[in-house]
Design a protein around this motif. Structure first.
Motif, PDB file in Angstrom:
ATOM      1  N   SER A   9       0.828  -1.206   0.000  1.00  0.00           N
ATOM      2  CA  SER A   9       0.000   0.000   0.000  1.00  0.00           C
ATOM      3  C   SER A   9       0.860   1.253   0.000  1.00  0.00           C
ATOM      4  CB  SER A   9      -0.909   0.001   1.238  1.00  0.00           C
ATOM      5  OG  SER A   9      -1.764   1.125   1.249  1.00  0.00           O
ATOM      6  N   TYR A 180      -9.954   3.856  12.739  1.00  0.00           N
ATOM      7  CA  TYR A 180      -9.828   2.890  11.652  1.00  0.00           C
ATOM      8  C   TYR A 180     -10.181   1.483  12.125  1.00  0.00           C
ATOM      9  CZ  TYR A 180      -7.513   6.560   8.994  1.00  0.00           C
ATOM     10  OH  TYR A 180      -7.243   7.732   8.327  1.00  0.00           O
ATOM     11  N   GLY A 199      -5.072   0.657   3.958  1.00  0.00           N
ATOM     12  CA  GLY A 199      -3.880   1.495   3.917  1.00  0.00           C
ATOM     13  C   GLY A 199      -4.210   2.896   4.377  1.00  0.00           C
ATOM     14  N   SER A 216      -2.472  -3.526   8.115  1.00  0.00           N
ATOM     15  CA  SER A 216      -2.059  -2.478   7.179  1.00  0.00           C
ATOM     16  C   SER A 216      -0.611  -2.703   6.806  1.00  0.00           C
ATOM     17  CB  SER A 216      -2.229  -1.086   7.795  1.00  0.00           C
ATOM     18  OG  SER A 216      -1.685  -0.102   6.934  1.00  0.00           O
TER      19      SER A 216
END
Length: 240
Positions: A9, A180, A199, A216
């Motif tokens: 990412s 998140y 990401g 991530s």
């Protein structure tokens, strides 16, 4: 046994700042080339480029080695998925038709007995209200058509200027990972998924949450990190 799945990412190719790893695009191509025949899926979770916009007869010439590597990866049998990020959301048909790379806003993969929700993650944080409004403006069809009237060289220069300005403004921004993780937990429950890979925030890690596991890959700017899924487990790894 199933072959591994790799997630990367936020390479933001096309911009180089003092903190970027030297020759990182060359290293990314090297990384992709060594994956041929060794993985089943590659997921690029957004912001592969600092800016991407497709014109009818124009493709940015600065990334030809990368295009070739992705095409060869597809030809080797790897399923490659490219997710739209907040910097490179304007994909059209070049990647699917020319390279065989599948493009999505988000995608759910069923691999190694798990359901994996993959998305970039922009706009999911509660603090991203201003960005969500701006994204609607940028996605408006008329605005896309008007931007196509600008010469590609000018359009790229303008986009890089805006991107660098927003990057400077965001340097002091504090990332609240709980926002998140909370969103990812809800998204996994809603979509009956075991994992969520995203990401955007450039923070690398793997976090167990109530409804599954969130991961991530970080970025391909300061640290060349990626997430690998093998035997149904997610792990953060470093290249080089």
């Amino acid at each position: 046994m199933d072959l591994p799945v790799v997630f990367i990412s936020d390479a933001h190719l096309g911009v180089n700042t003092p903190f970027c790893v030297a020759n990182r695009e060359e290293k990314l191509v090297q990384f992709l080339n060594q994956l041929r025949g060794k993985i089943s899926h590659l997921v690029i979770a957004g912001d592969l480029f600092e800016f991407w916009f497709e014109y009818r007869d124009y493709v940015c010439r600065n990334h030809f080695e990368l295009y070739f590597s992705l095409r060869e990866l597809v030809k080797s049998g790897v399923e490659v998925h490219l997710l739209q990020g907040n910097h490179d959301f304007a994909y059209e048909d070049f990647f699917p038709k020319t390279l065989g790379v599948q493009v999505h806003k988000q995608v759910i993969l069923e691999v190694q007995g798990k359901r994996v929700l993959c998305c970039h993650g922009d706009g999911v944080a509660k603090s991203d209200k201003g960005y969500r409004v701006m994204r609607k403006i940028l996605d408006f069809p008329l605005n896309r058509k008007l931007f196509k009237l600008i010469h590609p060289d000018w359009g790229m220069s303008l986009a890089r200027f805006v991107g660098s300005s927003s990057r400077k403004a965001g340097e002091t921004r504090v990332i609240n990972m709980d926002e998140y993780l909370e969103w990812a937990g809800g998204a996994m429950k809603k979509n009956c998924c075991d994992y969520c890979v995203l990401g955007h925030h450039h923070i690398a890690g793997v976090w167990p949450v109530k409804n599954g596991v969130v991961a991530s890959a970080g970025d391909w700017m300061k640290k060349l990190t990626y997430v690998q899924m093998e035997a149904g487990e997610l792990a953060l790894k470093d290249f080089l």
